[in-house]
Design a protein around this motif. Structure first.
Motif, PDB file in Angstrom:
ATOM      1  N   GLU A  82       0.830  -1.210   0.000  1.00  0.00           N
ATOM      2  CA  GLU A  82       0.000   0.000   0.000  1.00  0.00           C
ATOM      3  C   GLU A  82       0.865   1.262   0.000  1.00  0.00           C
ATOM      4  OE1 GLU A  82      -3.383   0.624  -0.184  1.00  0.00           O
ATOM      5  OE2 GLU A  82      -3.462  -1.472  -0.775  1.00  0.00           O
ATOM      6  N   VAL A  83       1.917   1.266   0.809  1.00  0.00           N
ATOM      7  CA  VAL A  83       2.815   2.422   0.857  1.00  0.00           C
ATOM      8  C   VAL A  83       3.556   2.559  -0.476  1.00  0.00           C
ATOM      9  CG1 VAL A  83       4.873   3.394   1.967  1.00  0.00           C
ATOM     10  CG2 VAL A  83       3.040   2.420   3.360  1.00  0.00           C
ATOM     11  N   ALA A  84       3.979   1.448  -1.066  1.00  0.00           N
ATOM     12  CA  ALA A  84       4.669   1.505  -2.358  1.00  0.00           C
ATOM     13  C   ALA A  84       3.745   2.062  -3.443  1.00  0.00           C
ATOM     14  CB  ALA A  84       5.171   0.115  -2.742  1.00  0.00           C
ATOM     15  N   ARG A  85       2.459   1.682  -3.395  1.00  0.00           N
ATOM     16  CA  ARG A  85       1.493   2.223  -4.369  1.00  0.00           C
ATOM     17  C   ARG A  85       1.366   3.734  -4.183  1.00  0.00           C
ATOM     18  NH1 ARG A  85      -3.008   4.226  -4.063  1.00  0.00           N
ATOM     19  NH2 ARG A  85      -3.446   3.565  -1.953  1.00  0.00           N
ATOM     20  N   LEU A  86       1.267   4.183  -2.931  1.00  0.00           N
ATOM     21  CA  LEU A  86       1.207   5.616  -2.647  1.00  0.00           C
ATOM     22  C   LEU A  86       2.484   6.314  -3.123  1.00  0.00           C
ATOM     23  CD1 LEU A  86      -0.175   8.076  -1.344  1.00  0.00           C
ATOM     24  CD2 LEU A  86       0.810   7.350   0.846  1.00  0.00           C
ATOM     25  N   ALA A  87       3.634   5.688  -2.907  1.00  0.00           N
ATOM     26  CA  ALA A  87       4.914   6.268  -3.338  1.00  0.00           C
ATOM     27  C   ALA A  87       4.956   6.435  -4.856  1.00  0.00           C
ATOM     28  CB  ALA A  87       6.073   5.391  -2.865  1.00  0.00           C
ATOM     29  N   GLU A  88       4.422   5.464  -5.592  1.00  0.00           N
ATOM     30  CA  GLU A  88       4.363   5.572  -7.054  1.00  0.00           C
ATOM     31  C   GLU A  88       3.462   6.730  -7.478  1.00  0.00           C
ATOM     32  OE1 GLU A  88       3.247   1.771  -8.647  1.00  0.00           O
ATOM     33  OE2 GLU A  88       5.027   0.803  -7.798  1.00  0.00           O
ATOM     34  N   GLU A  89       2.333   6.909  -6.780  1.00  0.00           N
ATOM     35  CA  GLU A  89       1.443   8.039  -7.071  1.00  0.00           C
ATOM     36  C   GLU A  89       2.161   9.366  -6.828  1.00  0.00           C
ATOM     37  OE1 GLU A  89      -2.236   7.763  -4.916  1.00  0.00           O
ATOM     38  OE2 GLU A  89      -2.645   5.744  -5.678  1.00  0.00           O
ATOM     39  N   ILE A  90       2.907   9.445  -5.730  1.00  0.00           N
ATOM     40  CA  ILE A  90       3.645  10.673  -5.415  1.00  0.00           C
ATOM     41  C   ILE A  90       4.679  10.947  -6.499  1.00  0.00           C
ATOM     42  CG2 ILE A  90       5.272  11.731  -3.796  1.00  0.00           C
ATOM     43  CD1 ILE A  90       3.783  10.160  -1.544  1.00  0.00           C
ATOM     44  N   ALA A  91       5.446   9.938  -6.886  1.00  0.00           N
ATOM     45  CA  ALA A  91       6.473  10.117  -7.920  1.00  0.00           C
ATOM     46  C   ALA A  91       5.857  10.537  -9.252  1.00  0.00           C
ATOM     47  CB  ALA A  91       7.293   8.839  -8.087  1.00  0.00           C
TER      48      ALA A  91
END
Length: 179
Positions: A82-91
């Motif tokens: 879930e955090v990795a998905r959020l990190a991809e959205e941020i990037a």
């Protein structure tokens, strides 16, 4: 060798964003100069390499090894994804909008990172400081979101400077008034 240290979502998010930035750059064809790797969460030493691996049995975790310091960390797989998905959205937002948007997602001390929540706010107009921190954003409904360093006079001056730059770039052949 020491036991791996567990990371919370709040500790893992900056690591995941740094890695997502690098992955995005590689997808875009950049290979020589990439965004820096995250610092080690334990010692804050700059990483030269971060090795990530997944363990399905017995504990279903993601493992991170930071080099050269050698600190090891674990992240619960479900939360890590879930955090990795959020990190991809941020990037992706950073690439589209420019600037460092991670600060918008870091909660105040004592609060949890919001994962699995609706998309972050989309701004019609967003003003960022030179370091990429949000100054103020205006949403489509007219409401505003103030950044951590919001100062009304400075934000107004930056807004009108941006309007002026946009007007000049849209009609570069017009004469600029001399003062």
């Amino acid at each position: 060798m020491t036991e791996p240290m567990p990371l919370t979502a709040e500790q893992f998010l900056p690591v995941a964003v740094a890695m997502a930035r690098r992955e995005q750059q590689q997808k875009d064809g950049l290979t020589l100069i990439l965004a820096p790797l995250p610092n080690c969460p334990a010692c804050a030493r700059s990483a030269v390499e971060v090795h990530a691996s997944e363990t399905r049995f017995p504990d279903d975790t993601l493992s991170l090894l930071f080099r050269p310091c050698g600190h090891r960390f674990t992240v619960a797989a479900d939360m890590g994804y879930e955090v990795a998905r959020l990190a991809e959205e941020i990037a992706t937002r950073e690439e589209r909008e420019g600037g460092d948007l991670l600060a918008e997602y870091i909660p105040p001390a004592g609060e949890k990172v919001s994962i699995g929540q609706p998309e972050p706010p989309v701004f019609v107009i967003a003003l960022h400081s030179d370091d990429g921190t949000l100054i103020v954003g205006i949403r489509p409904d007219g409401s505003i979101q103030q950044g951590p360093n919001y100062q009304p006079d400075a934000a107004a001056a930056e807004f009108w400077d941006a309007v002026t730059r946009a007007a000049h770039s849209a009609a570069p052949w017009t004469e600029q008034a001399s003062g």
